[in-house]
Design a protein around this motif. Structure first.
Motif, PDB file in Angstrom:
ATOM      1  N   THR A  97       0.826  -1.205   0.000  1.00 57.84           N
ATOM      2  CA  THR A  97       0.000   0.000   0.000  1.00 57.84           C
ATOM      3  C   THR A  97       0.860   1.254   0.000  1.00 57.84           C
ATOM      4  O   THR A  97       0.544   2.230  -0.691  1.00 57.84           O
ATOM      5  N   MET A  98       1.953   1.247   0.739  1.00 57.28           N
ATOM      6  CA  MET A  98       2.823   2.425   0.785  1.00 57.28           C
ATOM      7  C   MET A  98       3.394   2.721  -0.595  1.00 57.28           C
ATOM      8  O   MET A  98       3.426   3.878  -1.020  1.00 57.28           O
ATOM      9  N   ALA A  99       3.836   1.704  -1.315  1.00 58.79           N
ATOM     10  CA  ALA A  99       4.369   1.922  -2.664  1.00 58.79           C
ATOM     11  C   ALA A  99       3.293   2.492  -3.580  1.00 58.79           C
ATOM     12  O   ALA A  99       3.558   3.374  -4.405  1.00 58.79           O
ATOM     13  N   ARG A 100       2.079   2.022  -3.436  1.00 61.77           N
ATOM     14  CA  ARG A 100       0.977   2.524  -4.257  1.00 61.77           C
ATOM     15  C   ARG A 100       0.682   3.980  -3.932  1.00 61.77           C
ATOM     16  O   ARG A 100       0.423   4.785  -4.820  1.00 61.77           O
ATOM     17  N   MET A 101       0.753   4.329  -2.639  1.00 57.71           N
ATOM     18  CA  MET A 101       0.527   5.724  -2.258  1.00 57.71           C
ATOM     19  C   MET A 101       1.657   6.611  -2.779  1.00 57.71           C
ATOM     20  O   MET A 101       1.401   7.697  -3.315  1.00 57.71           O
ATOM     21  N   VAL A 102       2.891   6.151  -2.651  1.00 53.43           N
ATOM     22  CA  VAL A 102       4.043   6.926  -3.120  1.00 53.43           C
ATOM     23  C   VAL A 102       3.989   7.099  -4.639  1.00 53.43           C
ATOM     24  O   VAL A 102       4.379   8.140  -5.164  1.00 53.43           O
ATOM     25  N   SER A 103       3.477   6.098  -5.337  1.00 52.63           N
ATOM     26  CA  SER A 103       3.393   6.206  -6.807  1.00 52.63           C
ATOM     27  C   SER A 103       2.467   7.333  -7.247  1.00 52.63           C
ATOM     28  O   SER A 103       2.558   7.808  -8.372  1.00 52.63           O
ATOM     29  N   LEU A 104       1.584   7.784  -6.359  1.00 53.67           N
ATOM     30  CA  LEU A 104       0.640   8.857  -6.686  1.00 53.67           C
ATOM     31  C   LEU A 104       1.229  10.254  -6.482  1.00 53.67           C
ATOM     32  O   LEU A 104       0.603  11.243  -6.883  1.00 53.67           O
ATOM     33  N   LEU A 105       2.406  10.345  -5.874  1.00 53.49           N
ATOM     34  CA  LEU A 105       3.029  11.656  -5.707  1.00 53.49           C
ATOM     35  C   LEU A 105       3.316  12.260  -7.079  1.00 53.49           C
ATOM     36  O   LEU A 105       3.631  11.537  -8.031  1.00 53.49           O
ATOM     37  N   PRO A 106       3.204  13.568  -7.211  1.00 54.58           N
ATOM     38  CA  PRO A 106       3.311  14.200  -8.535  1.00 54.58           C
ATOM     39  C   PRO A 106       4.575  13.844  -9.321  1.00 54.58           C
ATOM     40  O   PRO A 106       4.521  13.665 -10.540  1.00 54.58           O
ATOM     41  N   TRP A 107       5.713  13.726  -8.658  1.00 53.05           N
ATOM     42  CA  TRP A 107       6.958  13.440  -9.365  1.00 53.05           C
ATOM     43  C   TRP A 107       7.097  11.966  -9.771  1.00 53.05           C
ATOM     44  O   TRP A 107       8.017  11.609 -10.484  1.00 53.05           O
ATOM     45  N   ASN A 108       6.178  11.116  -9.334  1.00 54.83           N
ATOM     46  CA  ASN A 108       6.238   9.697  -9.689  1.00 54.83           C
ATOM     47  C   ASN A 108       5.206   9.286 -10.725  1.00 54.83           C
ATOM     48  O   ASN A 108       5.139   8.119 -11.086  1.00 54.83           O
ATOM     49  N   ARG A 109       4.390  10.178 -11.176  1.00 52.89           N
ATOM     50  CA  ARG A 109       3.360   9.805 -12.150  1.00 52.89           C
ATOM     51  C   ARG A 109       3.445  10.690 -13.386  1.00 52.89           C
ATOM     52  O   ARG A 109       3.926  11.798 -13.335  1.00 52.89           O
ATOM     53  N   LYS A 110       2.953  10.128 -14.486  1.00 49.61           N
ATOM     54  CA  LYS A 110       3.009  10.824 -15.768  1.00 49.61           C
ATOM     55  C   LYS A 110       1.642  11.288 -16.231  1.00 49.61           C
ATOM     56  O   LYS A 110       1.537  11.936 -17.253  1.00 49.61           O
ATOM     57  N   GLU A 111       0.604  10.928 -15.503  1.00 53.22           N
ATOM     58  CA  GLU A 111      -0.743  11.322 -15.901  1.00 53.22           C
ATOM     59  C   GLU A 111      -1.397  12.135 -14.797  1.00 53.22           C
ATOM     60  O   GLU A 111      -0.966  12.111 -13.649  1.00 53.22           O
ATOM     61  N   ALA A 112      -2.424  12.849 -15.171  1.00 57.87           N
ATOM     62  CA  ALA A 112      -3.135  13.688 -14.206  1.00 57.87           C
ATOM     63  C   ALA A 112      -3.799  12.833 -13.134  1.00 57.87           C
ATOM     64  O   ALA A 112      -4.224  11.711 -13.401  1.00 57.87           O
ATOM     65  N   PHE A 113      -3.869  13.391 -11.951  1.00 56.57           N
ATOM     66  CA  PHE A 113      -4.520  12.711 -10.843  1.00 56.57           C
ATOM     67  C   PHE A 113      -6.017  12.604 -11.143  1.00 56.57           C
ATOM     68  O   PHE A 113      -6.654  13.583 -11.513  1.00 56.57           O
ATOM     69  N   SER A 114      -6.567  11.407 -10.990  1.00 59.71           N
ATOM     70  CA  SER A 114      -7.985  11.198 -11.282  1.00 59.71           C
ATOM     71  C   SER A 114      -8.517  10.021 -10.463  1.00 59.71           C
ATOM     72  O   SER A 114      -7.744   9.234  -9.909  1.00 59.71           O
ATOM     73  N   PHE A 115      -9.812   9.901 -10.435  1.00 60.15           N
ATOM     74  CA  PHE A 115     -10.440   8.760  -9.758  1.00 60.15           C
ATOM     75  C   PHE A 115     -10.027   7.458 -10.444  1.00 60.15           C
ATOM     76  O   PHE A 115      -9.772   6.456  -9.787  1.00 60.15           O
ATOM     77  N   ASP A 116      -9.934   7.485 -11.771  1.00 58.88           N
ATOM     78  CA  ASP A 116      -9.517   6.285 -12.511  1.00 58.88           C
ATOM     79  C   ASP A 116      -8.089   5.877 -12.124  1.00 58.88           C
ATOM     80  O   ASP A 116      -7.809   4.688 -11.955  1.00 58.88           O
ATOM     81  N   LEU A 117      -7.206   6.853 -11.982  1.00 58.94           N
ATOM     82  CA  LEU A 117      -5.837   6.556 -11.560  1.00 58.94           C
ATOM     83  C   LEU A 117      -5.834   5.946 -10.158  1.00 58.94           C
ATOM     84  O   LEU A 117      -5.134   4.962  -9.907  1.00 58.94           O
ATOM     85  N   LEU A 118      -6.618   6.505  -9.243  1.00 62.71           N
ATOM     86  CA  LEU A 118      -6.726   5.939  -7.895  1.00 62.71           C
ATOM     87  C   LEU A 118      -7.205   4.494  -7.941  1.00 62.71           C
ATOM     88  O   LEU A 118      -6.654   3.613  -7.280  1.00 62.71           O
ATOM     89  N   LYS A 119      -8.237   4.258  -8.736  1.00 63.48           N
ATOM     90  CA  LYS A 119      -8.805   2.911  -8.850  1.00 63.48           C
ATOM     91  C   LYS A 119      -7.764   1.933  -9.400  1.00 63.48           C
ATOM     92  O   LYS A 119      -7.569   0.850  -8.842  1.00 63.48           O
ATOM     93  N   ARG A 120      -7.076   2.317 -10.468  1.00 61.01           N
ATOM     94  CA  ARG A 120      -6.062   1.435 -11.045  1.00 61.01           C
ATOM     95  C   ARG A 120      -4.896   1.217 -10.093  1.00 61.01           C
ATOM     96  O   ARG A 120      -4.343   0.127 -10.008  1.00 61.01           O
ATOM     97  N   THR A 121      -4.536   2.254  -9.361  1.00 60.31           N
ATOM     98  CA  THR A 121      -3.401   2.156  -8.435  1.00 60.31           C
ATOM     99  C   THR A 121      -3.687   1.182  -7.301  1.00 60.31           C
ATOM    100  O   THR A 121      -2.871   0.316  -6.992  1.00 60.31           O
ATOM    101  N   PHE A 122      -4.843   1.304  -6.682  1.00 59.30           N
ATOM    102  CA  PHE A 122      -5.112   0.501  -5.491  1.00 59.30           C
ATOM    103  C   PHE A 122      -5.763  -0.853  -5.772  1.00 59.30           C
ATOM    104  O   PHE A 122      -5.723  -1.739  -4.931  1.00 59.30           O
TER     105      PHE A 122
END
Length: 138
Positions: A97-122
């Motif tokens: 879970t920690m790695a998934r949360m860290v992957s959402l930090l702005p410098w670790n992702r290439k796409e805009a933050f969205s509900f779909d990104l959250l769903k795919r991440t977790f």
């Protein structure tokens, strides 16, 4: 279903850490201090190995250490159940879970933050390596 990566040194670090956390939540509060100490050791070891304090494995361990330190005061020690359960999930199933949360930090992702990104991440299946390698694209 099980993803026991016993050939990886990091897996053994997490196994010993979760042993200390389990001892802590079972009534031996010194286990929390040992878990923090081992996490600091891991952070140093992986910083040397990765040769960059901004590497993803370092970010995950730093976030984990911060969570352990936040929970250290006696009144907050109930929080230790979160990393204990999460680390058991990492050890047994490869779900971090920690790695998934860290992957959402702005410098670790290439796409805009969205509900779909959250769903795919977790809700994506755990992968060998790290979540940045296995996250399905939009």
């Amino acid at each position: 279903m099980f993803m026991l990566e016993y050939r990886a040194l990091s897996w053994w670090y997490w196994l010993v850490t979760v042993g200390f956390l389990t001892a802590g939540v079972s009534g031996w509060p010194t286990g929390f201090q040992f878990a923090i100490g081992l996490t600091v050791f891991q952070l140093i070891h992986f910083s040397i190995r990765e040769r960059s304090i901004t590497a993803f494995p370092i970010q995950v361990r730093l976030g984990y250490l911060l969570l352990l330190l936040i929970a250290l005061p006696e009144k907050l020690q109930l929080i230790y159940w979160i990393p204990t359960i999460g680390t058991w999930a990492q050890i047994l199933f490869g779900y971090c879970t920690m790695a998934r949360m860290v992957s959402l930090l702005p410098w670790n992702r290439k796409e805009a933050f969205s509900f779909d990104l959250l769903k795919r991440t977790f809700f994506s299946v755990p992968v060998r390596g790290n979540i940045l390698q296995g996250l399905p694209s939009a």
